[in-house]
Design a protein around this motif. Structure first.
Motif, PDB file in Angstrom:
ATOM      1  N   CYS A 192     -63.177 -37.448   9.776  1.00 26.18           N
ATOM      2  CA  CYS A 192     -63.410 -36.003   9.755  1.00 26.18           C
ATOM      3  C   CYS A 192     -62.732 -35.345  10.957  1.00 26.18           C
ATOM      4  O   CYS A 192     -62.078 -34.300  10.814  1.00 26.18           O
ATOM      5  N   PHE A 193     -62.861 -35.967  12.120  1.00 25.80           N
ATOM      6  CA  PHE A 193     -62.233 -35.434  13.330  1.00 25.80           C
ATOM      7  C   PHE A 193     -60.713 -35.342  13.159  1.00 25.80           C
ATOM      8  O   PHE A 193     -60.096 -34.320  13.489  1.00 25.80           O
ATOM      9  N   GLU A 194     -60.117 -36.400  12.638  1.00 26.26           N
ATOM     10  CA  GLU A 194     -58.664 -36.413  12.457  1.00 26.26           C
ATOM     11  C   GLU A 194     -58.224 -35.390  11.413  1.00 26.26           C
ATOM     12  O   GLU A 194     -57.149 -34.797  11.533  1.00 26.26           O
ATOM     13  N   HIS A 195     -59.055 -35.188  10.391  1.00 21.87           N
ATOM     14  CA  HIS A 195     -58.748 -34.160   9.387  1.00 21.87           C
ATOM     15  C   HIS A 195     -58.762 -32.774  10.037  1.00 21.87           C
ATOM     16  O   HIS A 195     -57.871 -31.955   9.772  1.00 21.87           O
ATOM     17  N   LEU A 196     -59.740 -32.529  10.880  1.00 20.63           N
ATOM     18  CA  LEU A 196     -59.857 -31.222  11.527  1.00 20.63           C
ATOM     19  C   LEU A 196     -58.731 -30.985  12.530  1.00 20.63           C
ATOM     20  O   LEU A 196     -58.213 -29.863  12.640  1.00 20.63           O
ATOM     21  N   ARG A 197     -58.346 -32.045  13.247  1.00 22.98           N
ATOM     22  CA  ARG A 197     -57.296 -31.910  14.269  1.00 22.98           C
ATOM     23  C   ARG A 197     -55.895 -32.073  13.683  1.00 22.98           C
ATOM     24  O   ARG A 197     -54.902 -31.778  14.344  1.00 22.98           O
ATOM     25  N   GLU A 198     -55.839 -32.584  12.456  1.00 27.36           N
ATOM     26  CA  GLU A 198     -54.559 -32.808  11.763  1.00 27.36           C
ATOM     27  C   GLU A 198     -53.651 -33.745  12.556  1.00 27.36           C
ATOM     28  O   GLU A 198     -52.446 -33.565  12.623  1.00 27.36           O
ATOM     29  N   ARG A 199     -54.277 -34.762  13.149  1.00 28.04           N
ATOM     30  CA  ARG A 199     -53.548 -35.793  13.905  1.00 28.04           C
ATOM     31  C   ARG A 199     -54.485 -36.959  14.151  1.00 28.04           C
ATOM     32  O   ARG A 199     -55.717 -36.819  14.040  1.00 28.04           O
ATOM     33  N   PRO A 200     -53.942 -38.129  14.497  1.00 26.00           N
ATOM     34  CA  PRO A 200     -54.807 -39.257  14.839  1.00 26.00           C
ATOM     35  C   PRO A 200     -55.611 -38.976  16.108  1.00 26.00           C
ATOM     36  O   PRO A 200     -55.156 -38.253  17.008  1.00 26.00           O
ATOM     37  N   ALA A 201     -56.800 -39.555  16.191  1.00 23.23           N
ATOM     38  CA  ALA A 201     -57.614 -39.423  17.394  1.00 23.23           C
ATOM     39  C   ALA A 201     -57.029 -40.279  18.512  1.00 23.23           C
ATOM     40  O   ALA A 201     -56.466 -41.349  18.271  1.00 23.23           O
ATOM     41  N   THR A 202     -57.139 -39.799  19.728  1.00 21.92           N
ATOM     42  CA  THR A 202     -56.712 -40.585  20.890  1.00 21.92           C
ATOM     43  C   THR A 202     -57.779 -41.630  21.200  1.00 21.92           C
ATOM     44  O   THR A 202     -58.898 -41.574  20.690  1.00 21.92           O
ATOM     45  N   ASP A 203     -57.437 -42.575  22.058  1.00 18.07           N
ATOM     46  CA  ASP A 203     -58.406 -43.574  22.464  1.00 18.07           C
ATOM     47  C   ASP A 203     -59.626 -42.923  23.114  1.00 18.07           C
ATOM     48  O   ASP A 203     -60.767 -43.327  22.886  1.00 18.07           O
TER      49      ASP A 203
END
Length: 234
Positions: free
Chosen positions: A77-88
């Motif tokens: 969900c986070f990656e969908h909202l940010r439209e990018r992969p999550a950082t470490d």
């Protein structure tokens, strides 16, 4: 007891999460923290919650249930909202939000322990819960309730076939069985489809994906307010 017929010699099948003990309220607290943490510039909390529900629905169908799948859903969900992969760093932040799920102690619903002692003297008690096996077993062991049940089964999903299998495995006529739970989708409707009776005990914190419509005219379903009310009927 006036006006109520108490049944004897039944097979009572109990759901676990949000029926015997609180469960989803802990997930909802994590969701609330997640919504605050995300702090999306254009979407409000309700819109983000709806997106998360869609992600959860897809992951439940593909991967099942439990804390690990829930954590996966938060990340997606986070990656969908940010439209990018999550950082470490962001992934660690999400994992820290979900720490409460691992540390949460089992909190029995009011009256559960006492009612099970009483019911076990008149009926055969079974337990049927769905989810990730290790996680569910941990909760079952921590509950100190297992000695009340003839058997406890952890299954990946609850559908009509699950209830038919349960009746066959334990050799009881479905019409003598009662599924007791808080979820219309997993407890009540599939049990009825398999020919069992059911007892619906609503929980205001029931996961949105477990909601469904019940026929109030279905005489095979008892609607009770709280767990100890079972003692008036069984």
């Amino acid at each position: 007891m006036r006006g109520v017929t108490r049944r004897y010699g039944q097979v009572l099948v109990f759901d676990a999460d949000d029926t015997l003990w609180e469960n989803n309220v802990v997930f909802e607290r994590v969701v609330d923290d997640f919504l605050t943490w995300v702090d999306h510039p254009t979407l409000d909390r309700a819109e983000i919650r709806a997106i998360l529900a869609d992600v959860e629905r897809a992951n439940a169908a593909a991967h099942g249930y439990g804390s690990r799948v829930f954590l996966r859903s938060l990340g997606e969900c986070f990656e969908h909202l940010r439209e990018r992969p999550a950082t470490d760093t962001e992934r660690r932040g999400i994992e820290e939000l979900a720490t409460a799920l691992v540390e949460h102690r089992v909190e029995l619903m009011p009256g559960v322990a006492e009612a099970l002692v009483d019911l076990a003297g008149r009926h055969e008690l079974l337990l049927l819960t769905k989810g990730e096996r290790e996680e569910q077993q941990r909760k079952l062991d921590a509950s100190d309730l297992l000695h009340h049940f003839t058997a406890a089964h952890i299954v990946p999903e609850k559908n009509a076939d699950t209830y038919r299998w349960l009746a066959n495995a334990h050799g009881f006529d479905p019409s003598r069985g009662w599924m007791i739970g808080n979820s219309p989708r997993s407890d009540i409707l599939p049990a009825r489809a398999a020919g069992m009776n059911a007892v619906f005990i609503p929980n205001e914190n029931t996961w949105v994906l477990e909601h469904d419509e019940l026929d109030r005219g279905d005489e095979g379903v008892l609607h009770l307010a709280v767990f100890p009310d079972l003692l008036r009927h069984f």
